[in-house]
Enzyme design. Structure first.
Site, mmCIF file in Angstrom:
data_model
loop_
_atom_site.group_PDB
_atom_site.id
_atom_site.type_symbol
_atom_site.label_atom_id
_atom_site.label_comp_id
_atom_site.label_asym_id
_atom_site.label_seq_id
_atom_site.Cartn_x
_atom_site.Cartn_y
_atom_site.Cartn_z
ATOM 1 N N GLU A 217 -9.588 0.527 -21.439
ATOM 2 C CA GLU A 217 -9.847 1.740 -22.230
ATOM 3 C C GLU A 217 -11.318 1.861 -22.586
ATOM 4 O O GLU A 217 -11.890 2.945 -22.567
ATOM 5 C CB GLU A 217 -8.987 1.724 -23.504
ATOM 6 C CG GLU A 217 -8.910 3.068 -24.222
ATOM 7 C CD GLU A 217 -10.032 3.319 -25.213
ATOM 8 O OE1 GLU A 217 -10.167 4.461 -25.669
ATOM 9 O OE2 GLU A 217 -10.792 2.374 -25.532
ATOM 10 N N ASP B 161 -8.284 -4.566 -24.188
ATOM 11 C CA ASP B 161 -9.701 -4.868 -23.960
ATOM 12 C C ASP B 161 -10.516 -4.496 -25.192
ATOM 13 O O ASP B 161 -10.086 -3.711 -26.031
ATOM 14 C CB ASP B 161 -10.246 -4.152 -22.716
ATOM 15 C CG ASP B 161 -10.251 -2.626 -22.841
ATOM 16 O OD1 ASP B 161 -9.283 -2.065 -23.406
ATOM 17 O OD2 ASP B 161 -11.218 -1.983 -22.377
HETATM 18 N N1 BES Z 1 -10.316 3.775 -30.631
HETATM 19 C C1 BES Z 1 -11.372 4.424 -29.919
HETATM 20 C C2 BES Z 1 -11.264 5.932 -29.935
HETATM 21 C C3 BES Z 1 -11.512 6.561 -31.280
HETATM 22 C C4 BES Z 1 -12.659 6.254 -31.983
HETATM 23 C C5 BES Z 1 -10.641 7.453 -31.794
HETATM 24 C C6 BES Z 1 -12.889 6.839 -33.209
HETATM 25 C C7 BES Z 1 -10.863 8.042 -33.005
HETATM 26 C C8 BES Z 1 -11.986 7.733 -33.719
HETATM 27 C C9 BES Z 1 -11.410 3.956 -28.485
HETATM 28 O O1 BES Z 1 -11.119 2.610 -28.315
HETATM 29 C C10 BES Z 1 -12.814 4.171 -27.970
HETATM 30 O O2 BES Z 1 -13.714 3.563 -28.480
HETATM 31 N N2 BES Z 1 -12.972 5.027 -26.979
HETATM 32 C C11 BES Z 1 -14.217 5.218 -26.323
HETATM 33 C C12 BES Z 1 -13.870 5.915 -25.033
HETATM 34 C C13 BES Z 1 -14.916 5.875 -23.967
HETATM 35 C C14 BES Z 1 -15.410 4.517 -23.633
HETATM 36 C C15 BES Z 1 -14.357 6.574 -22.750
HETATM 37 C C16 BES Z 1 -15.161 6.097 -27.133
HETATM 38 O O3 BES Z 1 -14.721 7.001 -27.849
HETATM 39 O O4 BES Z 1 -16.368 5.848 -27.067
HETATM 40 ZN ZN ZN Z 2 -13.032 1.492 -28.859
#
Ligand code: BES
Ligand code: ZN
Length: 445
Positions: free
Chosen positions: A143, A78
């Site tokens: 996710e 997604d």
């Molecule tokens: N890939 C990211 C997580 C991430 C971002 C890891 C920057 C390391 C550095 C992931 O897809 C993401 O965006 N996660 C969301 C999670 C939330 C919606 C629960 C986030 O971090 O905002």
């Molecule tokens: Zn993300």
């Protein structure tokens, strides 16, 4: 298979507008999952599409044999919404290459990174007949909305997902060509509040001064959450469980290149800002925050309109560090909000999604194997970092399956994840294919 074939497949994957938060894209999201299923079938892996109350989960396996470690590779198909779409230089779901860089929503986060693993495995299957480990792919479609259905799926499928270690590429590299092992992520706790005042919007000349203005009160409450000068969060108890950075981390991070200038240029802000007493790495990776993600109420159109709006809303999120508990933080913030809400307006608080922070020791067993694989792939010593983003399911892998997660990121600092012009260099995509093979080889030892 040529590099062009791999790129063509990534383009096919990127063309699905699999925006999980938007019900208008439910079919695109499902089509994307089915594309993955077909891909795994073509590779000769056994694959199932597991329905959930939301978007389906894809699980694929090679033949598991006794005496080999089991590796679970997690990723998500997604993506985030694309707005403001007018700021994209090419349409977000029509992947375009400029100067060796692929521009498309999901190119970095996370399709480019998880497809690199899939294609690495495909290459091993074609050349060697198998990969050297028992492999399980777990690719979900929620996710970006906090993985609401993956936790129950883990609980209900412990045997199916049983493994010795998890590997994920959904994090970053400190700079191009610098291999990076991320051993920690921040957690998250979201909530929003709505304030209601009069039955309808009122004339601010007739009533102003005698009736509270919900938009004004929302701004005052939001402002009470942190200190404008020091950046400290002012919610009682917020820092109680926070653990200080360990000495080895301080020492390792002090050797990282100074990223402030780059961040300054990338963001275009007039000045950087953060909690007094901490550098930017600590502020982003090891300190908790509270942020307003959205604030609204009152007239938003052209010119002025003298009105007391009937309501206002604020969306908040906290980024959390060990050992803050997301449920506890939601309670503390909610009680702060209630305490600061005057009786002249009504307040409704809605808790949102949440997830735990995660930290592992990168210098034992599988962590060392991951470092070896990174060194072999990029021909340089890997950096050990934490990051500020969140992948809530990773602590659940520890809690439910009892295993650590190796985060071998391929995203660059200017990848523009979640923003217009998200991008991923072809070079990183190809490195990811090689990295997958190096990783599985090391983990098999
Ligand atoms: N890939 C990211 C997580 C991430 C971002 C890891 C920057 C390391 C550095 C992931 O897809 C993401 O965006 N996660 C969301 C999670 C939330 C919606 C629960 C986030 O971090 O905002
Ligand atoms: Zn993300």
């Amino acid at each position: 298979m040529t590099a062009q074939d791999r790129l063509d497949q990534l383009f096919d994957y990127l063309r699905f507008a699999s925006i999980s938060t938007d019900s208008q894209h439910t079919k695109d999201t499902r089509d994307c999952a089915e594309w993955l299923v077909a891909k795994f079938q073509k590779m000769g892996m056994s694959v199932d599409l597991h329905p959930t109350p939301g978007h389906p989960i894809v699980v694929a396996k090679n033949e598991h044999k006794a005496g080999r470690p089991t590796v679970l590779i997690y990723g998500h198909y997604d993506v985030q919404p694309v707005d403001p779409v007018e700021l994209w230089d090419s349409p977000p779901f029509e992947p375009t290459v400029r100067d060796g860089v692929i521009f498309a929503r999901g190119s970095t986060d996370n399709k480019g990174q998880n497809l690199a693993h899939i294609l690495g495995v495909e290459q091993s299957l074609m050349e060697d007949g198998d990969v050297p480990v028992n492999l399980t792919f777990l690719i979900e479609g929620e996710e970006e909305i906090g993985s609401p259905n993956l936790d129950p799926f883990l609980e209900a499928n412990r045997e199916l997902l049983k493994c010795d270690v998890v590997a994920v590429s959904d994090t970053g590299m400190v700079a191009p060509g610098v291999p990076t092992l991320t051993y920690g992520l921040r957690g998250i706790a979201c909530l929003e509040f709505k304030l209601t005042g009069p039955f309808v919007d009122l004339h601010s000349g007739i009533y102003g001064g005698a009736v509270a203005n919900p938009a004004m009160v929302a701004a005052q409450i939001a402002a009470s959450l942190s200190d404008a000068k020091t950046g400290r969060v002012l919610v009682d108890g917020f820092y109680d469980a926070v653990q200080p950075l360990q000495d080895w981390e301080k020492e390792t991070w002090s050797r990282l290149p100074d990223a402030d200038q780059e961040m300054f240029e990338q963001t275009g802000v007039p000045q950087l800002f953060g909690e007094t007493g901490f550098d930017s790495y600590e502020r982003r990776w090891a300190r908790p925050t509270i942020e307003v993600n959205g604030i609204g109420g009152g007239y938003q159109g052209e010119g002025s309109k003298t009105v007391i709006p009937k309501e206002a809303m604020v969306k908040l999120s906290c980024r959390l560090v060990p050992d803050q508990d997301p449920d506890e933080i939601q309670k503390l913030v909610a009680s702060h909000l209630r305490k600061h809400c005057p009786e002249s307006v009504k307040m409704e608080i809605e808790p949102g999604h949440s997830g735990h922070s995660y930290v592992m020791d990168p210098n034992t067993g599988y962590g060392l194997a991951a470092q070896k694989a990174l060194r072999a792939t990029f021909d340089a010593d890997p950096m050990l970092i934490r990051e500020g983003g969140s992948i809530p399911i990773i602590q659940s892998f520890k809690d439910v399956l009892g295993v650590d997660t190796l985060m071998l990121g391929l995203a660059l600092p200017d990848c523009m994840a979640h923003a217009p012009n998200e991008n991923f260099p072809i070079e990183n995509f190809e490195a990811g294919v090689r990295m997958n093979r190096a990783l599985l080889k090391e983990l098999a030892k």
